[in-house]
Design a protein around this motif. Structure first.
Motif, PDB file in Angstrom:
ATOM      1  N   GLU A  50       0.834  -1.195   0.000  1.00 29.94           N
ATOM      2  CA  GLU A  50       0.000   0.000   0.000  1.00 29.94           C
ATOM      3  C   GLU A  50       0.873   1.251   0.000  1.00 29.94           C
ATOM      4  OE1 GLU A  50       0.122  -2.108   2.997  1.00 29.94           O
ATOM      5  OE2 GLU A  50      -1.440  -3.257   2.048  1.00 29.94           O
ATOM      6  N   PRO A  51       0.376   2.347  -0.584  1.00 34.80           N
ATOM      7  CA  PRO A  51       1.147   3.604  -0.544  1.00 34.80           C
ATOM      8  C   PRO A  51       1.443   4.001   0.898  1.00 34.80           C
ATOM      9  CG  PRO A  51      -0.666   3.789  -2.081  1.00 34.80           C
ATOM     10  CD  PRO A  51      -0.863   2.490  -1.345  1.00 34.80           C
ATOM     11  N   VAL A  52       2.560   4.682   1.084  1.00 36.20           N
ATOM     12  CA  VAL A  52       2.966   5.119   2.417  1.00 36.20           C
ATOM     13  C   VAL A  52       2.708   6.607   2.637  1.00 36.20           C
ATOM     14  CG1 VAL A  52       4.657   3.288   2.728  1.00 36.20           C
ATOM     15  CG2 VAL A  52       5.368   5.436   1.669  1.00 36.20           C
ATOM     16  N   GLY A  53       2.174   7.287   1.619  1.00 31.14           N
ATOM     17  CA  GLY A  53       1.881   8.701   1.774  1.00 31.14           C
ATOM     18  C   GLY A  53       1.360   9.329   0.501  1.00 31.14           C
ATOM     19  N   VAL A  54       1.027  10.587   0.612  1.00 30.90           N
ATOM     20  CA  VAL A  54       0.567  11.399  -0.514  1.00 30.90           C
ATOM     21  C   VAL A  54       1.384  12.678  -0.490  1.00 30.90           C
ATOM     22  CG1 VAL A  54      -1.373  12.647  -1.536  1.00 30.90           C
ATOM     23  CG2 VAL A  54      -1.782  10.488  -0.337  1.00 30.90           C
ATOM     24  N   VAL A  55       1.886  13.087  -1.634  1.00 34.30           N
ATOM     25  CA  VAL A  55       2.661  14.323  -1.727  1.00 34.30           C
ATOM     26  C   VAL A  55       1.975  15.246  -2.727  1.00 34.30           C
ATOM     27  CG1 VAL A  55       4.851  15.344  -2.461  1.00 34.30           C
ATOM     28  CG2 VAL A  55       4.851  13.198  -1.179  1.00 34.30           C
ATOM     29  N   GLN A  56       1.820  16.491  -2.330  1.00 28.08           N
ATOM     30  CA  GLN A  56       1.391  17.539  -3.253  1.00 28.08           C
ATOM     31  C   GLN A  56       2.507  18.564  -3.225  1.00 28.08           C
ATOM     32  OE1 GLN A  56      -2.229  19.614  -2.302  1.00 28.08           O
ATOM     33  NE2 GLN A  56      -2.080  20.932  -4.067  1.00 28.08           N
ATOM     34  N   ASP A  57       3.037  18.888  -4.386  1.00 28.59           N
ATOM     35  CA  ASP A  57       4.203  19.767  -4.419  1.00 28.59           C
ATOM     36  C   ASP A  57       4.188  20.590  -5.691  1.00 28.59           C
ATOM     37  OD1 ASP A  57       6.552  20.950  -3.636  1.00 28.59           O
ATOM     38  OD2 ASP A  57       7.752  19.138  -3.699  1.00 28.59           O
ATOM     39  N   MET A  58       5.075  21.563  -5.736  1.00 30.14           N
ATOM     40  CA  MET A  58       5.266  22.368  -6.935  1.00 30.14           C
ATOM     41  C   MET A  58       6.748  22.555  -7.158  1.00 30.14           C
ATOM     42  SD  MET A  58       2.379  25.243  -6.877  1.00 30.14           S
ATOM     43  CE  MET A  58       0.899  24.941  -5.934  1.00 30.14           C
ATOM     44  N   VAL A 105      -2.046  13.563 -10.650  1.00 35.80           N
ATOM     45  CA  VAL A 105      -2.447  14.687 -11.504  1.00 35.80           C
ATOM     46  C   VAL A 105      -1.286  15.673 -11.612  1.00 35.80           C
ATOM     47  CG1 VAL A 105      -3.475  16.037  -9.618  1.00 35.80           C
ATOM     48  CG2 VAL A 105      -4.362  16.332 -11.935  1.00 35.80           C
ATOM     49  N   TYR A 106      -1.166  16.310 -12.762  1.00 33.31           N
ATOM     50  CA  TYR A 106      -0.189  17.373 -13.012  1.00 33.31           C
ATOM     51  C   TYR A 106      -0.942  18.645 -13.384  1.00 33.31           C
ATOM     52  CZ  TYR A 106       3.250  13.610 -14.029  1.00 33.31           C
ATOM     53  OH  TYR A 106       4.061  12.522 -13.995  1.00 33.31           O
ATOM     54  N   ASP A 107      -0.320  19.793 -13.134  1.00 27.08           N
ATOM     55  CA  ASP A 107      -0.891  21.075 -13.537  1.00 27.08           C
ATOM     56  C   ASP A 107       0.264  22.066 -13.709  1.00 27.08           C
ATOM     57  OD1 ASP A 107      -2.712  23.078 -14.166  1.00 27.08           O
ATOM     58  OD2 ASP A 107      -3.339  23.431 -12.098  1.00 27.08           O
ATOM     59  N   ASN A 108      -0.027  23.196 -14.362  1.00 27.03           N
ATOM     60  CA  ASN A 108       0.937  24.290 -14.404  1.00 27.03           C
ATOM     61  C   ASN A 108       1.037  24.852 -12.995  1.00 27.03           C
ATOM     62  OD1 ASN A 108       1.367  24.265 -17.252  1.00 27.03           O
ATOM     63  ND2 ASN A 108      -0.658  25.195 -17.486  1.00 27.03           N
ATOM     64  N   ARG A 109       2.235  25.228 -12.588  1.00 25.43           N
ATOM     65  CA  ARG A 109       2.378  25.683 -11.207  1.00 25.43           C
ATOM     66  C   ARG A 109       1.789  27.069 -10.988  1.00 25.43           C
ATOM     67  NH1 ARG A 109       8.365  26.707  -9.436  1.00 25.43           N
ATOM     68  NH2 ARG A 109       8.219  28.913  -9.744  1.00 25.43           N
ATOM     69  N   GLU A 110       1.733  27.880 -12.023  1.00 26.90           N
ATOM     70  CA  GLU A 110       1.118  29.191 -11.878  1.00 26.90           C
ATOM     71  C   GLU A 110      -0.400  29.018 -11.929  1.00 26.90           C
ATOM     72  OE1 GLU A 110       3.329  28.656 -14.494  1.00 26.90           O
ATOM     73  OE2 GLU A 110       5.075  29.372 -13.394  1.00 26.90           O
ATOM     74  N   ASN A 111      -1.081  29.604 -10.962  1.00 24.48           N
ATOM     75  CA  ASN A 111      -2.542  29.595 -10.916  1.00 24.48           C
ATOM     76  C   ASN A 111      -3.139  28.191 -10.901  1.00 24.48           C
ATOM     77  OD1 ASN A 111      -2.529  32.472 -11.100  1.00 24.48           O
ATOM     78  ND2 ASN A 111      -2.197  32.255 -13.305  1.00 24.48           N
ATOM     79  N   THR A 112      -2.488  27.256 -10.244  1.00 24.36           N
ATOM     80  CA  THR A 112      -3.031  25.903 -10.184  1.00 24.36           C
ATOM     81  C   THR A 112      -4.342  25.884  -9.420  1.00 24.36           C
ATOM     82  OG1 THR A 112      -2.592  23.615  -9.604  1.00 24.36           O
ATOM     83  CG2 THR A 112      -1.698  25.280  -8.115  1.00 24.36           C
ATOM     84  N   THR A 113      -5.231  24.998  -9.836  1.00 22.88           N
ATOM     85  CA  THR A 113      -6.514  24.843  -9.152  1.00 22.88           C
ATOM     86  C   THR A 113      -6.442  23.760  -8.082  1.00 22.88           C
ATOM     87  OG1 THR A 113      -7.259  23.269 -10.830  1.00 22.88           O
ATOM     88  CG2 THR A 113      -7.829  25.593 -11.173  1.00 22.88           C
ATOM     89  N   MET A 114      -5.306  23.086  -7.983  1.00 14.05           N
ATOM     90  CA  MET A 114      -5.163  22.026  -6.981  1.00 14.05           C
ATOM     91  C   MET A 114      -4.947  22.626  -5.599  1.00 14.05           C
ATOM     92  SD  MET A 114      -2.902  19.028  -8.738  1.00 14.05           S
ATOM     93  CE  MET A 114      -1.439  20.017  -8.932  1.00 14.05           C
TER      94      MET A 114
END
Length: 165
Positions: A50-58, A105-114
């Motif tokens: 099982e995954p050991v974590g979740v990362v949200q980063d830019m 998911v990926y997004d542009n780092r400027e003005n991200t909706t995440m």
């Protein structure tokens, strides 16, 4: 798909865990040949717990990933993969510690909706994201030049599913 949809983003072309980045020392034909050589040496990739974590980063992009744990079987498979694509005597990059992860998911780092709350909402909606072991179904070779919409899957080879149970 859900996370991309709620954020109004382009879905990642195919769920994946990246093993090697930035190979530009082979032609497409050579790389495809090496991929098929590798699958003969490694007919299955070891199961991920099982995954050991979740990362949200830019960094250069905004992204969310599931962090997976590695183990000696994964490291052996990764060494075999590196040896297939970077034979002895070639200009093989130094392989440091592997931080396996599955991109959500990926997004542009400027003005991200995440946002952190929207990531947590996705996890709450699909709780097996954090509680399910992961079987690697296939290995693929991608050309990731350009935007994500321009990425091309050059080849995809399925692992022997019977070996992974």
């Amino acid at each position: 798909q859900y996370s991309a949809k709620i954020h109004g983003l382009q879905p990642i072309p195919r769920t994946h865990t990246t093993a090697i980045y930035g190979m530009d020392h082979l032609s497409v034909k050579e790389a495809i040949s090496k991929l098929h050589e590798f699958i003969k040496q490694c007919p299955m990739w070891p199961m991920f717990d099982e995954p050991v974590g979740v990362v949200q980063d830019m960094c250069f992009v905004a992204w969310v990933e599931l962090t997976l744990a590695t183990n000696p079987a994964h490291e052996d498979a990764l060494d075999t993969l590196y040896n297939s694509f970077y034979p002895e005597g070639s200009s093989r990059p130094t392989r440091g510690a592997w931080d396996p992860h599955t991109s959500i998911v990926y997004d542009n780092r400027e003005n991200t909706t995440m946002t952190l709350s929207s990531v947590m909402e996705c996890i709450m909606k699909y709780p097996t994201i954090l509680s399910k072991k992961r079987r690697v179904e296939a290995i693929s070779l991608w050309d990731t030049n350009g935007t994500m919409q321009e990425w091309k899957c050059l080849d995809r080879v399925s692992f022997n599913a019977l070996s992974q149970t």
